[in-house]
Scaffold this motif. Structure first.
Motif, PDB file in Angstrom:
ATOM      1  N   UNK A  41       5.118  -7.983 -23.620  1.00  0.00           N
ATOM      2  CA  UNK A  41       4.114  -7.183 -24.304  1.00  0.00           C
ATOM      3  C   UNK A  41       3.596  -7.951 -25.417  1.00  0.00           C
ATOM      4  N   UNK A  42       2.291  -7.969 -25.606  1.00  0.00           N
ATOM      5  CA  UNK A  42       1.577  -8.695 -26.682  1.00  0.00           C
ATOM      6  C   UNK A  42       0.960  -7.469 -27.412  1.00  0.00           C
ATOM      7  N   UNK A  43       1.277  -7.254 -28.652  1.00  0.00           N
ATOM      8  CA  UNK A  43       0.608  -6.333 -29.393  1.00  0.00           C
ATOM      9  C   UNK A  43      -0.496  -6.899 -30.447  1.00  0.00           C
ATOM     10  N   UNK A  44      -1.615  -6.616 -30.294  1.00  0.00           N
ATOM     11  CA  UNK A  44      -2.449  -7.605 -31.054  1.00  0.00           C
ATOM     12  C   UNK A  44      -3.847  -6.994 -30.920  1.00  0.00           C
ATOM     13  N   UNK A  45      -4.930  -7.681 -31.536  1.00  0.00           N
ATOM     14  CA  UNK A  45      -6.563  -7.583 -31.366  1.00  0.00           C
ATOM     15  C   UNK A  45      -6.843  -7.404 -29.892  1.00  0.00           C
ATOM     16  N   UNK A  46      -7.552  -6.822 -29.650  1.00  0.00           N
ATOM     17  CA  UNK A  46      -8.213  -6.560 -28.081  1.00  0.00           C
ATOM     18  C   UNK A  46      -8.887  -7.949 -27.558  1.00  0.00           C
ATOM     19  N   UNK A  47      -9.133  -8.799 -28.618  1.00  0.00           N
ATOM     20  CA  UNK A  47      -9.768  -9.934 -27.881  1.00  0.00           C
ATOM     21  C   UNK A  47      -8.416 -10.891 -27.579  1.00  0.00           C
ATOM     22  N   UNK A  48      -7.376 -10.725 -27.889  1.00  0.00           N
ATOM     23  CA  UNK A  48      -6.319 -11.640 -27.624  1.00  0.00           C
ATOM     24  C   UNK A  48      -6.198 -11.997 -26.145  1.00  0.00           C
ATOM     25  N   UNK A  95       1.202 -10.458 -18.680  1.00  0.00           N
ATOM     26  CA  UNK A  95       1.590  -9.952 -19.768  1.00  0.00           C
ATOM     27  C   UNK A  95       0.720  -8.647 -20.288  1.00  0.00           C
ATOM     28  N   UNK A  96       1.361  -7.837 -20.756  1.00  0.00           N
ATOM     29  CA  UNK A  96       0.644  -6.544 -21.165  1.00  0.00           C
ATOM     30  C   UNK A  96       0.128  -6.584 -22.362  1.00  0.00           C
ATOM     31  N   UNK A  97      -0.973  -6.059 -22.769  1.00  0.00           N
ATOM     32  CA  UNK A  97      -1.705  -6.256 -24.160  1.00  0.00           C
ATOM     33  C   UNK A  97      -1.882  -4.685 -24.525  1.00  0.00           C
ATOM     34  N   UNK A  98      -1.568  -4.346 -25.865  1.00  0.00           N
ATOM     35  CA  UNK A  98      -1.713  -3.078 -26.265  1.00  0.00           C
ATOM     36  C   UNK A  98      -2.014  -3.611 -27.960  1.00  0.00           C
ATOM     37  N   UNK A  99      -2.370  -2.307 -28.609  1.00  0.00           N
ATOM     38  CA  UNK A  99      -2.827  -2.413 -29.985  1.00  0.00           C
ATOM     39  C   UNK A  99      -2.245  -1.440 -30.814  1.00  0.00           C
ATOM     40  N   UNK A 100      -1.571  -1.655 -31.904  1.00  0.00           N
ATOM     41  CA  UNK A 100      -1.021  -0.648 -32.857  1.00  0.00           C
ATOM     42  C   UNK A 100      -2.068   0.489 -33.221  1.00  0.00           C
ATOM     43  N   UNK A 101      -1.472   1.725 -33.529  1.00  0.00           N
ATOM     44  CA  UNK A 101      -2.165   2.717 -34.043  1.00  0.00           C
ATOM     45  C   UNK A 101      -2.006   3.153 -35.256  1.00  0.00           C
ATOM     46  N   UNK A 102      -3.101   3.368 -36.051  1.00  0.00           N
ATOM     47  CA  UNK A 102      -4.257   2.451 -36.274  1.00  0.00           C
ATOM     48  C   UNK A 102      -4.175   0.946 -36.235  1.00  0.00           C
ATOM     49  N   UNK A 103      -5.427   0.555 -35.660  1.00  0.00           N
ATOM     50  CA  UNK A 103      -5.421  -0.885 -35.569  1.00  0.00           C
ATOM     51  C   UNK A 103      -5.411  -1.632 -37.176  1.00  0.00           C
ATOM     52  N   UNK A 104      -4.384  -2.566 -37.291  1.00  0.00           N
ATOM     53  CA  UNK A 104      -4.175  -3.080 -38.481  1.00  0.00           C
ATOM     54  C   UNK A 104      -3.346  -2.241 -39.378  1.00  0.00           C
ATOM     55  N   UNK A 105      -2.412  -1.260 -38.525  1.00  0.00           N
ATOM     56  CA  UNK A 105      -1.523  -0.542 -39.194  1.00  0.00           C
ATOM     57  C   UNK A 105      -0.179  -1.305 -39.624  1.00  0.00           C
ATOM     58  N   UNK A 106      -0.102  -2.523 -39.319  1.00  0.00           N
ATOM     59  CA  UNK A 106       1.163  -3.111 -39.671  1.00  0.00           C
ATOM     60  C   UNK A 106       2.028  -3.424 -38.628  1.00  0.00           C
ATOM     61  N   UNK A 107       2.987  -4.307 -38.919  1.00  0.00           N
ATOM     62  CA  UNK A 107       4.262  -4.876 -37.809  1.00  0.00           C
ATOM     63  C   UNK A 107       5.025  -3.635 -37.251  1.00  0.00           C
ATOM     64  N   UNK A 108       5.281  -2.558 -38.036  1.00  0.00           N
ATOM     65  CA  UNK A 108       6.214  -1.470 -37.711  1.00  0.00           C
ATOM     66  C   UNK A 108       5.375  -0.516 -36.517  1.00  0.00           C
ATOM     67  N   UNK A 109       4.190  -0.537 -37.008  1.00  0.00           N
ATOM     68  CA  UNK A 109       3.271   0.235 -36.073  1.00  0.00           C
ATOM     69  C   UNK A 109       3.030  -0.488 -34.896  1.00  0.00           C
ATOM     70  N   UNK A 110       3.160  -1.786 -34.875  1.00  0.00           N
ATOM     71  CA  UNK A 110       2.898  -2.849 -33.704  1.00  0.00           C
ATOM     72  C   UNK A 110       4.179  -2.634 -32.992  1.00  0.00           C
ATOM     73  N   UNK A 111       5.585  -2.582 -33.565  1.00  0.00           N
ATOM     74  CA  UNK A 111       6.579  -2.460 -32.918  1.00  0.00           C
ATOM     75  C   UNK A 111       6.777  -1.153 -32.004  1.00  0.00           C
TER      76      UNK A 111
END
Length: 201
Positions: free
Chosen positions: A47-54, A60-76
């Protein structure tokens, strides 16, 4: 060893690199993100957690933290949300680890399997600093840590640090003893990227 999942974090402002897509920078002819994904090619899911343009590979699955740019723990938290219920261990990896190898990941997995008391294990750099985003973690205590920190912060993980997330867990350390460059080496500056490039030649 049983199977494992991998969550690769590719967000971040990359301020010291001028705000570029840092994991997309090439080292040794390949984007750093792709080199990290190759080191966990046997993980399921990846799983890759990052910008929609990645851009990612088909498996490989793609997702985004909420809110976008919320930091590494939100991404985890966003990455953990996509793990199958039966997942027992998960690699948490920064997307700017161009020197990470399958061998280094295998050493982490074996060391965690041999330590029944640890909730997770991470590589330690030459100065003794734990590289939390170059490690393997047991999924259940990691999920519990996310829930606990979310509650402590009034329901939000925005801006939370990885150190705060893992503060209540039992963390084992692994010093790299293999040949070749250190797998924990991350790239925060142009000089780091150049050094990594030299190591891959």
């Amino acid at each position: 060893m049983s199977g494992y999942a991998a969550v690769v974090l590719t967000g971040g402002a990359a301020r010291r690199l001028g705000g570029v897509d840092k994991p997309g920078l090439a080292v040794g002819g390949r984007p750093m993100r792709d080199r990290v994904l190759a080191a966990v090619a046997d993980a399921e899911p990846r799983i890759v957690v990052g910008p929609d343009t990645t851009p990612v590979l088909a498996d490989v699955r793609l997702t985004r933290e909420e809110p976008a740019g919320g930091g590494p723990v939100a991404a985890v938290a966003a990455g953990l949300a996509l793990l199958p219920p039966g997942t027992t261990t998960v690699a948490l990896l920064a997307g700017d680890l161009p020197l990470l190898t399958a061998t280094a990941v295998g050493e982490l997995r074996r060391a965690l399997a041999a330590d029944a008391t640890a909730d997770g294990i991470c590589h330690v750099d030459a100065d003794g600093r734990r590289q939390f985003l170059c490690g393997i973690w047991r999924a259940a205590p990691l999920r519990a840590a996310v829930d606990r920190l979310t509650a402590d912060r009034g329901g939000t993980l925005t801006g939370a640090s990885v150190r705060a997330l893992l503060a209540g867990l039992t963390v084992a350390e692994l010093h790299w003893s293999g040949g070749g460059p250190p797998p924990w080496f991350d790239c925060d500056t142009d000089d780091d990227v150049r050094r990594a490039e030299e190591w891959t030649r």
